[in-house]
Scaffold this motif. Sequence first.
Motif, PDB file in Angstrom:
ATOM      1  N   ILE A  19       4.873  26.645  -0.742  1.00 27.73           N
ATOM      2  CA  ILE A  19       3.485  25.265  -0.664  1.00 27.73           C
ATOM      3  C   ILE A  19       4.284  24.318  -0.615  1.00 27.73           C
ATOM      4  O   ILE A  19       5.577  23.870  -2.061  1.00 27.73           O
ATOM      5  CB  ILE A  19       2.909  25.301  -1.851  1.00 27.73           C
ATOM      6  N   ARG A  34      -1.994  28.696   6.816  1.00 27.57           N
ATOM      7  CA  ARG A  34      -3.560  29.602   5.415  1.00 27.57           C
ATOM      8  C   ARG A  34      -3.735  28.499   5.624  1.00 27.57           C
ATOM      9  O   ARG A  34      -4.014  27.034   4.974  1.00 27.57           O
ATOM     10  CB  ARG A  34      -2.014  29.838   4.300  1.00 27.57           C
ATOM     11  N   ILE A  35      -6.011  28.852   5.963  1.00 24.81           N
ATOM     12  CA  ILE A  35      -5.833  27.158   6.416  1.00 24.81           C
ATOM     13  C   ILE A  35      -7.653  28.128   6.186  1.00 24.81           C
ATOM     14  O   ILE A  35      -8.603  29.388   5.984  1.00 24.81           O
ATOM     15  CB  ILE A  35      -6.497  26.982   7.528  1.00 24.81           C
ATOM     16  N   GLY A  36      -7.509  27.056   4.961  1.00 28.41           N
ATOM     17  CA  GLY A  36      -8.858  27.038   4.205  1.00 28.41           C
ATOM     18  C   GLY A  36     -10.275  26.666   4.593  1.00 28.41           C
ATOM     19  O   GLY A  36     -10.858  26.382   5.504  1.00 28.41           O
ATOM     20  N   VAL A  90      -8.520  31.674   5.123  1.00 24.53           N
ATOM     21  CA  VAL A  90      -8.362  31.526   2.883  1.00 24.53           C
ATOM     22  C   VAL A  90      -9.122  31.007   3.145  1.00 24.53           C
ATOM     23  O   VAL A  90     -10.713  30.221   2.528  1.00 24.53           O
ATOM     24  CB  VAL A  90      -7.109  30.202   2.605  1.00 24.53           C
ATOM     25  N   THR A 123      -4.805  23.222   6.379  1.00 25.48           N
ATOM     26  CA  THR A 123      -5.154  22.473   7.093  1.00 25.48           C
ATOM     27  C   THR A 123      -4.805  21.983   7.208  1.00 25.48           C
ATOM     28  O   THR A 123      -4.510  21.508   8.087  1.00 25.48           O
ATOM     29  CB  THR A 123      -6.473  22.635   6.451  1.00 25.48           C
TER      30      THR A 123
HETATM   31  C1  PLP Z   1      -6.125  27.142  -1.322  1.00 21.70           C
HETATM   32  C2  PLP Z   1      -4.695  27.329   0.161  1.00 21.70           C
HETATM   33  C3  PLP Z   1      -4.497  27.871   1.149  1.00 21.70           C
HETATM   34  C4  PLP Z   1      -5.807  26.738   2.106  1.00 21.70           C
HETATM   35  O1  PLP Z   1      -5.736  25.430   1.564  1.00 21.70           O
HETATM   36  P1  PLP Z   1      -6.575  24.492   2.543  1.00 21.70           P
HETATM   37  O2  PLP Z   1      -6.473  23.133   2.295  1.00 21.70           O
HETATM   38  O3  PLP Z   1      -8.006  24.483   2.188  1.00 21.70           O
HETATM   39  O4  PLP Z   1      -6.240  24.640   4.023  1.00 21.70           O
HETATM   40  C5  PLP Z   1      -3.691  28.076   1.620  1.00 21.70           C
HETATM   41  N1  PLP Z   1      -2.322  28.980   0.652  1.00 21.70           N
HETATM   42  C6  PLP Z   1      -2.829  28.665  -0.608  1.00 21.70           C
HETATM   43  C7  PLP Z   1      -0.837  28.976  -1.642  1.00 21.70           C
HETATM   44  C8  PLP Z   1      -3.443  27.984  -0.942  1.00 21.70           C
HETATM   45  O5  PLP Z   1      -4.109  28.376  -2.638  1.00 21.70           O
END
Ligand code: PLP
Length: 223
Positions: free
Chosen positions: A167, A213-215, A34, A198
């Motif tokens: 989420i 989904r990892i940012g 992400v 994360t």
């Molecule tokens: C930002 C985001 C992520 C990633 O979140 P991290 O905590 O940075 O890993 C995943 N899913 C969605 C929908 C996001 O907005």
Amino acid sequence: MSEIINNYKKIINQIENYKKEFSRTSRNPELIAVSKTFSSDKIQIIIDEGQRIFGENKVQEAQKKWTKLKSTNKGIELHLLGPLQSNKIKPALEIFDVIQTIDREKVVVKIKKHLDLNVTEKKHKFFIQVNTGNEEQKSGVKINEVEEFLEWCTKKINLNINGLMCIPPVNEEPSIHFNILRELCDRLGLVHSSMGMTIDFKAAIQFGATYLRIGSGIFGPRS
Ligand SMILES: *Cc1c(COP(=O)(O)O)cnc(C)c1O
């Protein structure tokens, strides 16, 4: 810069280990890096490491960064993870390959119309966002309305839906929500479950995510 590579390799390793640990229930999830708020330079670092699947939250930011990145790097799959406004359908379908945040009739109708009018080789995937916590202000379809909405999308509008995403609420045990989402996918015959970020991707692997989904775990904290 090398910190991003280290983080990335560490995450890849952890995912592989959790897949083994939960081999009975894991569904071999793929990593979505992400990259929202992070620059093209930083993104390029992990493209060079072999990452091809990315996620962004905003159509305009994605256009700015990914028009170039996609033209200079082959095989990129870009996911929209943020809300989709009905006046941004056209640019969204142009830059994104997967839309994970389908949650209302109006955008479905507009997407279908755009696809019918613009024949391209690109084969989009569409996921319904599910509000598994039934939170008031949160986007997403409520659990007990998903089946009807899915039927409407596939039968009435003829838009192919491939999966669900969620989420979880911030202060709740995420595995409860991951379990709900995966069971819903199985009951409705959907392949993909997008869940786990994360802080909670371990549980997402355990409960059968197909996309993580990892940012910040890769790129560092967002300012
Ligand atoms: C930002 C985001 C992520 C990633 O979140 P991290 O905590 O940075 O890993 C995943 N899913 C969605 C929908 C996001 O907005």
